[in-house]
Design an enzyme around this catalytic site. Structure first.
Site, PDB file in Angstrom:
ATOM      1  N   ALA A  35     -10.673  20.367 -37.365  1.00  0.00           N
ATOM      2  CA  ALA A  35     -11.849  19.850 -36.655  1.00  0.00           C
ATOM      3  C   ALA A  35     -12.245  20.958 -35.662  1.00  0.00           C
ATOM      4  CB  ALA A  35     -11.513  18.567 -35.926  1.00  0.00           C
ATOM      5  N   GLY A  48     -12.245  19.941 -26.297  1.00  0.00           N
ATOM      6  CA  GLY A  48     -11.389  19.786 -27.474  1.00  0.00           C
ATOM      7  C   GLY A  48     -11.814  18.592 -28.296  1.00  0.00           C
ATOM      8  N   ASN A  49     -10.964  18.180 -29.211  1.00  0.00           N
ATOM      9  CA  ASN A  49     -11.256  16.954 -29.970  1.00  0.00           C
ATOM     10  C   ASN A  49      -9.946  16.260 -30.321  1.00  0.00           C
ATOM     11  OD1 ASN A  49     -10.357  17.809 -32.720  1.00  0.00           O
ATOM     12  ND2 ASN A  49     -11.910  19.385 -32.361  1.00  0.00           N
ATOM     13  N   ARG A  50     -10.037  15.146 -31.031  1.00  0.00           N
ATOM     14  CA  ARG A  50      -8.877  14.265 -31.204  1.00  0.00           C
ATOM     15  C   ARG A  50      -8.004  14.608 -32.414  1.00  0.00           C
ATOM     16  NH1 ARG A  50     -10.058  10.011 -27.749  1.00  0.00           N
ATOM     17  NH2 ARG A  50     -12.288   9.770 -27.347  1.00  0.00           N
ATOM     18  N   SER A  51      -8.254  15.715 -33.090  1.00  0.00           N
ATOM     19  CA  SER A  51      -7.447  16.032 -34.277  1.00  0.00           C
ATOM     20  C   SER A  51      -5.999  16.327 -33.869  1.00  0.00           C
ATOM     21  CB  SER A  51      -8.036  17.252 -34.993  1.00  0.00           C
ATOM     22  OG  SER A  51      -7.135  17.692 -35.984  1.00  0.00           O
TER      23      SER A  51
END
Ligand code: PMT
Length: 399
Positions: A276, A208-211
């Site tokens: 993102a 995943g990512n930090r968005s």
């Protein structure tokens, strides 16, 4: 003034000789088709009577949080209104609103209101210029309230100077202009992607990512508040946006986001791609939890579809495409390259080199590059204010 037709307006009148002008203001708002709920502070009743206002507004007037009829529900009133106008706002009322003092019906409704608030001050010249009054006005503006400036001229005291209540016609025009701006996106349908994507590794883990989704949700809410319709394709985010004109399609992976965005785009005038999106996903997602074995684990990744590039290929002449670029270095060069390669009309650059910008925070600092080579620079602001800048630059000025 058709902008005021059907609008629900609370008019808060505080204790000033200028309260007589609020009578005419009520008449003008009602004539313009607004529903007007008048609130008077006890001090205001020394200058004007509730009967005058209830006759003009055809609604009971409230002067206290509680009355013989019971509790005048200030929370309900605050939620009912499309706008709260405090006119005249005395120095005392400004001080109360600026400092959260809640000892009368206007202050109670103000604290409960979710609608825009307009204050139209009225007082004598020296009271107006006093640093404490000016500090209170600045504080109210910093909270996002709107000021209807005082006029200059002869005051009730006989002195000349600033401090006159704006004329009722001027207050009515200011409100109409505000609602006009609020509906400038009427008839526009806009696709927004927002949030992160999760790419499954196994039933337990994902890439995943930090968005957080905050930037895209701020855009969606701002567009709906200005009369537009939004299809928000939202990745896994804790946010649960809800408002008229907003359709939310929840997705998890980049492929799901791609499918949802491509399905919605043909019906939309513009797409704004704030998500993102993972560029790669595991080649296969294991059906069962991967067990810990050796010292290393290698995942094979395959490329995800690029939603922006696909929409860039499909874009029709009447459609507009706005991308984002989140960069850590050489932001401008990377942003311009993505603008060209993905056939975008605009790209919004935010870089992690600016503190307070990018993922998860409530603020952002953006630069917008147009395909016409124009560049628009903005300061660090709340994501809500950044959303307005993006809308004004890419949707409104560009039409
Ligand atoms: O959600 P927040 O916490 O509020 O954070 C906001 C944000 C930082 C996520 C947002 O402001 C932002 O910059 N979003 C884009 C992040 C990004 O992944 O940019 P990119 O440079 O990798 O991608 C360029 C553009 O192509 C973006 O519009 C992206 O949505 C789009 N893209 C990228 C890959 C892909 N497979 N499909 C895409 O559509």
């Amino acid at each position: 003034m058709q902008q005021l037709t059907g609008k629900k307006i609370i008019l808060g009148v505080s204790g000033s000789i200028a309260a007589y002008k609020a009578v005419l203001l009520t008449r003008l708002l009602v004539q313009a088709g607004a529903e007007v709920q008048v609130l008077l502070t006890p001090a205001a009743t020394h200058f004007v009577t509730p009967l005058t206002f209830s006759t003009l507004s055809k609604r009971p007037v409230f002067t206290e949080v509680t009355s013989d009829e019971g509790w005048n529900n200030h929370v309900e009133l605050g939620l009912w209104a499309d706008a709260l106008v405090v006119a005249p706002a005395t120095a005392n009322t400004l001080a109360k609103l600026a400092n959260g003092i809640c000892d009368n019906i206007i202050a109670a409704v103000y604290l409960s209101a979710r609608c825009p608030v307009f204050v139209a001050p009225a007082m004598d010249v020296d009271m107006w210029h006093h640093p404490s009054t000016q500090a209170n006005v600045q504080r109210l503006l910093a909270y996002g309230n709107h000021l209807i400036p005082v006029g200059e001229g002869e005051l009730a005291s006989g002195l000349h100077g600033a401090g006159r209540l704006a004329e009722p016609e001027h207050i009515t025009t200011a409100l109409a202009a505000y609602f006009d701006r609020q509906s400038d996106l009427k008839g526009q349908k806009i696709l927004i992607t927002a949030g992160p994507t999760y790419e499954a590794i196994d039933p337990v883990r994902f890439l995943g990512n930090r968005s957080s989704g905050k930037m895209g949700v701020a855009l969606a809410e701002a567009i709906c508040a200005r009369g537009g319709e939004v299809v928000l394709v939202l990745g896994p985010s804790a946010l649960r946006p809800q408002m008229p004109g907003l359709e939310v399609v929840r997705v998890e992976s980049a492929q799901e986001m791609y499918t949802a965005a491509l399905a919605a785009f043909p019906q939309c005038h513009t797409a704004i791609l704030a998500a993102a999106v993972a560029d790669y996903r595991p080649a296969t997602a294991a059906a069962e939890k991967i067990k810990k074995k050796g010292d290393t684990l290698t995942l094979e990744l395959v490329k995800n579809p690029d939603i922006a590039a696909a929409l860039g290929q499909q874009k029709q002449p009447h459609q507009r495409l706005v991308g984002f670029a989140l960069e850590t270095h050489e932001g401008e060069a990377h942003a311009r390259e993505k603008l060209r390669r993905k056939h975008l009309d605009f790209i919004v650059l935010n870089t992690l080199q600016d503190s307070g910008a990018g993922f998860a925070v409530d603020t952002n600092k953006v630069t917008i590059f147009g395909a016409d080579n124009k560049v628009h620079y903005f300061e660090l602001k709340s994501k809500q204010a950044v959303a307005q800048d993006i809308i004004n630059t890419t949707l409104v000025s560009a039409t």
